[in-house]
Design an enzyme around this catalytic site. Sequence first.
Site, short mmCIF file in Angstrom:
data_model
loop_
_atom_site.label_atom_id
_atom_site.label_comp_id
_atom_site.label_asym_id
_atom_site.label_seq_id
_atom_site.Cartn_x
_atom_site.Cartn_y
_atom_site.Cartn_z
N ARG A 160 -1.46 22.20 -14.10
CA ARG A 160 -0.52 21.12 -14.43
C ARG A 160 -0.80 20.57 -15.83
NH1 ARG A 160 2.13 16.27 -10.79
NH2 ARG A 160 3.34 15.40 -12.52
N ASN A 201 1.03 19.05 -20.51
CA ASN A 201 0.63 18.08 -21.54
C ASN A 201 0.65 18.69 -22.95
OD1 ASN A 201 0.20 16.14 -19.57
ND2 ASN A 201 -1.92 16.78 -19.24
N HIS A 247 9.11 8.70 -27.09
CA HIS A 247 8.12 9.61 -26.49
C HIS A 247 8.39 11.07 -26.87
CE1 HIS A 247 5.30 11.21 -23.55
NE2 HIS A 247 6.27 11.98 -23.09
N HIS A 276 0.82 16.48 -25.95
CA HIS A 276 0.65 15.10 -25.50
C HIS A 276 -0.66 14.45 -25.98
CE1 HIS A 276 4.15 16.05 -23.16
NE2 HIS A 276 4.15 14.90 -22.54
N GLU A 318 -3.23 17.77 -11.03
CA GLU A 318 -3.69 18.18 -12.36
C GLU A 318 -5.16 18.57 -12.40
OE1 GLU A 318 -1.63 16.16 -15.62
OE2 GLU A 318 -3.50 16.30 -16.76
N HIS A 330 0.55 11.13 -27.53
CA HIS A 330 0.18 9.83 -26.96
C HIS A 330 -0.56 8.97 -28.00
CE1 HIS A 330 0.47 10.99 -22.39
NE2 HIS A 330 1.64 10.82 -22.97
N GLU A 374 11.21 17.94 -24.44
CA GLU A 374 10.51 18.31 -23.18
C GLU A 374 11.12 19.58 -22.59
OE1 GLU A 374 7.76 16.78 -22.23
OE2 GLU A 374 7.89 14.63 -22.63
N LYS A 385 8.91 22.96 -13.65
CA LYS A 385 8.01 21.85 -13.31
C LYS A 385 7.67 21.88 -11.83
CE LYS A 385 6.61 17.19 -13.97
NZ LYS A 385 6.66 15.98 -14.74
N ARG A 433 0.83 -1.23 0.00
CA ARG A 433 0.00 0.00 0.00
C ARG A 433 0.85 1.27 0.00
NH1 ARG A 433 -3.45 -2.85 3.70
NH2 ARG A 433 -5.12 -3.83 2.50
N LYS A 492 4.11 11.56 -11.08
CA LYS A 492 3.22 10.75 -11.92
C LYS A 492 3.91 9.42 -12.20
CE LYS A 492 0.46 14.07 -14.54
NZ LYS A 492 0.17 14.57 -15.89
P1 NAD Z 1 13.68 5.22 -21.38
O1 NAD Z 1 13.53 5.09 -19.93
O2 NAD Z 1 13.15 4.14 -22.26
O3 NAD Z 1 15.20 5.48 -21.72
C1 NAD Z 1 15.59 5.57 -23.06
C2 NAD Z 1 16.72 4.60 -23.40
O4 NAD Z 1 17.92 5.14 -22.89
C3 NAD Z 1 16.56 3.22 -22.78
O5 NAD Z 1 17.01 2.28 -23.73
C4 NAD Z 1 17.52 3.25 -21.60
O6 NAD Z 1 18.05 1.97 -21.31
C5 NAD Z 1 18.59 4.15 -22.12
N1 NAD Z 1 19.34 4.89 -21.11
C6 NAD Z 1 18.86 5.46 -19.97
N2 NAD Z 1 19.82 6.15 -19.38
C7 NAD Z 1 20.93 6.02 -20.12
C8 NAD Z 1 22.25 6.53 -20.04
N3 NAD Z 1 22.60 7.39 -19.08
N4 NAD Z 1 23.13 6.18 -20.99
C9 NAD Z 1 22.76 5.35 -22.02
N5 NAD Z 1 21.53 4.86 -22.16
C10 NAD Z 1 20.63 5.20 -21.23
O7 NAD Z 1 12.96 6.55 -21.93
P2 NAD Z 1 12.86 8.04 -21.43
O8 NAD Z 1 12.86 8.86 -22.65
O9 NAD Z 1 13.79 8.35 -20.34
O10 NAD Z 1 11.40 8.08 -20.78
C11 NAD Z 1 10.27 7.88 -21.57
C12 NAD Z 1 9.13 7.48 -20.69
O11 NAD Z 1 8.86 8.51 -19.73
C13 NAD Z 1 7.83 7.26 -21.44
O12 NAD Z 1 7.24 6.06 -21.02
C14 NAD Z 1 6.97 8.42 -21.03
O13 NAD Z 1 5.60 8.12 -21.06
C15 NAD Z 1 7.45 8.68 -19.65
N6 NAD Z 1 7.19 10.01 -19.14
C16 NAD Z 1 6.66 10.12 -17.90
C17 NAD Z 1 6.44 11.36 -17.36
C18 NAD Z 1 5.94 11.47 -15.95
O14 NAD Z 1 5.61 12.59 -15.53
N7 NAD Z 1 5.90 10.40 -15.19
C19 NAD Z 1 6.76 12.51 -18.09
C20 NAD Z 1 7.29 12.37 -19.37
C21 NAD Z 1 7.52 11.10 -19.89
N1 GLY Z 2 4.70 15.15 -17.78
C1 GLY Z 2 3.45 15.74 -17.39
C2 GLY Z 2 3.30 15.92 -15.92
O1 GLY Z 2 4.16 15.55 -15.15
O2 GLY Z 2 2.30 16.41 -15.50
#
Ligand code: NAD
Ligand code: GLY
Length: 375
Positions: free
Chosen positions: A248, A252, A273, A255, A244, A259, A192, A234, A128, A150
């Site tokens: 907030r 997006n 992404h 997005h 949100e 998405h 971003e 942020k 939990r 998030k």
């Molecule tokens: P990811 O986590 O897939 O990383 C991208 C690639 O880079 C992966 O292959 C990873 O292994 C590699 N990698 C990571 N760090 C590295 C490093 N230092 N050196 C070499 N390789 C490295 O992708 P991302 O772009 O970091 O994140 C995308 C995700 O984030 C999506 O799922 C998206 O929906 C999510 N997201 C979430 C939020 C949120 O607020 N929670 C906001 C924006 C995006």
């Molecule tokens: N990436 C959108 C948010 O964190 O609200």
Amino acid sequence: MDGGGGPTDRVRVELGARSYDILIGAGVIDRAGTLVGPLLRRDRVLVVTDETVARLWGGRFEAALAAADIAAETITVPAGEVTKSFAWLERLCAACLDRGLERGDLIVALGGGVVGDLAGFAAAILLRGVRFVQVPTTLLAQVDSGVGGKTAIDMPQGKNLVGAFHQPSLVIADTATLDTLPPRQLRAGYAEVVKYGLIRDRDLFAWLETGGPALLGGDAAARGRAIGESCRAKAAIVAADEREAGERALLNLGHTFGHAFEAAHGYGDRLLHGEAIAVGMVLAFALSVRLGLCPADDAARMRAHLAAAGLPVELSAIAGADWTADRLIALMQADKKVAGGRLTFVLARGIGDAVVMGEVDTAAVRDLLDDALRR
Ligand code: NAD
Ligand code: GLY
């Protein structure tokens, strides 16, 4: 304050009793033991990472913990968006329980947004709710997903449709980890960064027009400044509207479109992404121009900057052969941003002046997508 390799910037996310710091700097993960130590109730943590990050940074991170007598049990998941799934969530939860996770324990998410979203969601629901620390290693995760609480997994119906708000207890953003990030991933994260300028900071956008190439080229000062400014932007938005209910949603921008593009490709490396968001932001500005909200010059300027940064800006360049406007709109209808069956978009009155619009005419969106798919 100085970190292992240089100055450390500290950004506070003000959320009352759940407030936390974001520490940004080159070499800051070498201080992970002393930073994480005060949060622990026993001298062990579970570290969740992916195969790539484990190979590149896992040893150094574990050594930093060991230097403070903290034992790390590392759980490694495959790299890539497909890991943000129910199947991997279940495996990860089981692995944490098998390792004797207790309520007072701490989970560390070491990696990009995929690891952060997956491990953060596991932390939100295991026992939990247990605390977690984000150690983002991609530009995207350092400026966006690692901050703000998030957490989610994807569903065949759409991105991030199952998840929870669960704030980290600390964010450790080591800018030196970006040295090993492939250029395509760096560019995707840059989308971003640009987003923050487009939303409400025209000066940041103007600085990126000149400073962006240095940042993408690996200049440490430009990187630190961009990540610090993005985190401050942020943190302010999250502090004002954690769940949100209002502003907030500005985060997006791009997005609702983006998405849908990711869902249409079925998630994977074909479209990252940040690439989907780049095209989505271009379309959001184009729609804003068509609706008479935004000067055409601003839309052209932001498009030119994203293109100069090597990001895709044309829908036709990323589209699958079977994409139609109706299919993309159906995917948008499945997104979290739908209210009362109506599509919500973040539009812009200009660079630095984004606005949430809940009453966008679907016919205008269809026309825009039809035209963009034909180009
Ligand atoms: P990811 O986590 O897939 O990383 C991208 C690639 O880079 C992966 O292959 C990873 O292994 C590699 N990698 C990571 N760090 C590295 C490093 N230092 N050196 C070499 N390789 C490295 O992708 P991302 O772009 O970091 O994140 C995308 C995700 O984030 C999506 O799922 C998206 O929906 C999510 N997201 C979430 C939020 C949120 O607020 N929670 C906001 C924006 C995006
Ligand atoms: N990436 C959108 C948010 O964190 O609200």
